[in-house]
Design a protein around this motif. Structure first.
Motif, mmCIF file in Angstrom:
data_model
loop_
_atom_site.group_PDB
_atom_site.id
_atom_site.type_symbol
_atom_site.label_atom_id
_atom_site.label_comp_id
_atom_site.label_asym_id
_atom_site.label_seq_id
_atom_site.Cartn_x
_atom_site.Cartn_y
_atom_site.Cartn_z
ATOM 1 N N VAL A 1 71.076 62.465 49.856
ATOM 2 C CA VAL A 1 70.890 63.000 51.213
ATOM 3 C C VAL A 1 71.661 64.296 51.436
ATOM 4 C CG1 VAL A 1 71.221 62.520 53.682
ATOM 5 C CG2 VAL A 1 70.443 60.703 52.151
ATOM 6 N N PRO B 1 72.936 57.008 63.774
ATOM 7 C CA PRO B 1 72.261 58.257 63.414
ATOM 8 C C PRO B 1 73.010 59.526 63.823
ATOM 9 C CG PRO B 1 70.680 56.686 64.260
ATOM 10 C CD PRO B 1 72.044 56.083 64.470
ATOM 11 N N ARG C 1 70.787 49.872 54.700
ATOM 12 C CA ARG C 1 70.608 50.626 55.940
ATOM 13 C C ARG C 1 69.449 51.598 55.792
ATOM 14 N NH1 ARG C 1 76.260 53.728 55.235
ATOM 15 N NH2 ARG C 1 75.531 55.387 53.864
ATOM 16 N N ALA C 2 68.751 51.841 56.878
ATOM 17 C CA ALA C 2 67.577 52.720 56.858
ATOM 18 C C ALA C 2 67.964 54.181 56.668
ATOM 19 C CB ALA C 2 66.784 52.552 58.151
ATOM 20 N N LEU C 3 69.066 54.587 57.255
ATOM 21 C CA LEU C 3 69.489 55.974 57.228
ATOM 22 C C LEU C 3 70.536 56.190 56.145
ATOM 23 C CD1 LEU C 3 69.146 58.641 58.792
ATOM 24 C CD2 LEU C 3 71.034 57.917 60.245
ATOM 25 N N SER C 4 70.260 57.068 55.193
ATOM 26 C CA SER C 4 71.208 57.427 54.134
ATOM 27 C C SER C 4 71.743 56.222 53.362
ATOM 28 C CB SER C 4 72.384 58.210 54.724
ATOM 29 O OG SER C 4 71.974 59.379 55.346
ATOM 30 N N ASP D 1 75.984 58.638 49.696
ATOM 31 C CA ASP D 1 74.655 59.244 49.812
ATOM 32 C C ASP D 1 74.682 60.733 49.469
ATOM 33 O OD1 ASP D 1 76.020 60.204 52.005
ATOM 34 O OD2 ASP D 1 74.412 59.829 53.432
ATOM 35 N N ARG E 1 75.971 59.960 61.484
ATOM 36 C CA ARG E 1 75.487 60.333 60.150
ATOM 37 C C ARG E 1 75.069 61.803 60.120
ATOM 38 N NH1 ARG E 1 77.507 59.335 56.449
ATOM 39 N NH2 ARG E 1 76.662 60.807 55.038
ATOM 40 N N ALA E 2 74.316 62.255 61.134
ATOM 41 C CA ALA E 2 73.854 63.647 61.186
ATOM 42 C C ALA E 2 75.037 64.615 61.245
ATOM 43 C CB ALA E 2 72.935 63.855 62.385
#
Length: 181
Positions: free
Chosen positions: A68, A38, A120-123, A64, A41-42
């Motif tokens: 995103v 995370p 994956r949950a994020l992006s 993404d 990614r951020a």
């Protein structure tokens, strides 16, 4: 920083060209796991958004971007190709830069990365609802670029601008060559 030219993309870190390194097999093998963190990614999303905001015109590619990083982009394209063709293209790219594994190994690596990135949950890797999907399996790089330019024209120019562009392009027998990476 990322700079581009007609036939290449230059990626630099601390002023040093790292373009080959970021497209290497070692990076490809690690990118899905690292990009699922995370905090990473951020940070990457913030950097990408800043680059987009600073540019008057930009093309951004990534798994993404349309969902995103830039969900409000006026043009979103989701590029696909048959798995065997993707593996052949990636192997050709690797052969130019480094030793390429057998094509079946590359195909398995691509399938593994797609599965990881899609789940994956994020992006996650997925097409934006308003993206135009282009299957490049049977298309040349010039044909892909021509199709994308057509979409940009349709979605961003006024009818008068489109008419002027059509008149200007009428004298060309084929789209200008744009080299892919």
């Amino acid at each position: 920083s990322i700079r581009h030219g007609v036939s290449h993309v230059l990626t630099a870190h601390l002023g040093r060209d790292v373009s080959a390194e970021v497209r290497s097999q070692d990076v490809t093998d690690a990118v899905s796991a690292v990009s699922a963190v995370p905090e990473v990614r951020a940070t990457l999303v913030a950097i990408q958004r800043a680059a987009i905001e600073a540019a008057s015109s930009i093309v951004v590619e990534g798994r993404d971007i349309g969902t995103v990083v830039a969900p409000d982009a006026p043009v979103k394209v989701f590029i696909t190709a048959a798995p065997a063709i993707r593996a052949q293209r990636r192997n050709l790219e690797l052969r130019v830069k480094e030793h390429a594994p057998p094509v079946d190994t590359t195909a398995a690596d691509l399938a593994r990365r797609d599965a990881l990135d899609s789940s994956r949950a994020l992006s996650p890797l997925k097409a934006a609802a308003d993206a135009v999907e282009i299957d490049t399996t049977t298309l040349s790089p010039d044909e892909v670029v021509a199709r994308i330019l057509q979409l940009v024209t349709e979605r961003t120019q006024t009818p008068q601008q489109r008419a002027a562009r059509s008149e200007a392009m009428a004298g060309l027998t084929r789209p200008p060559l744009v080299r892919s990476r």
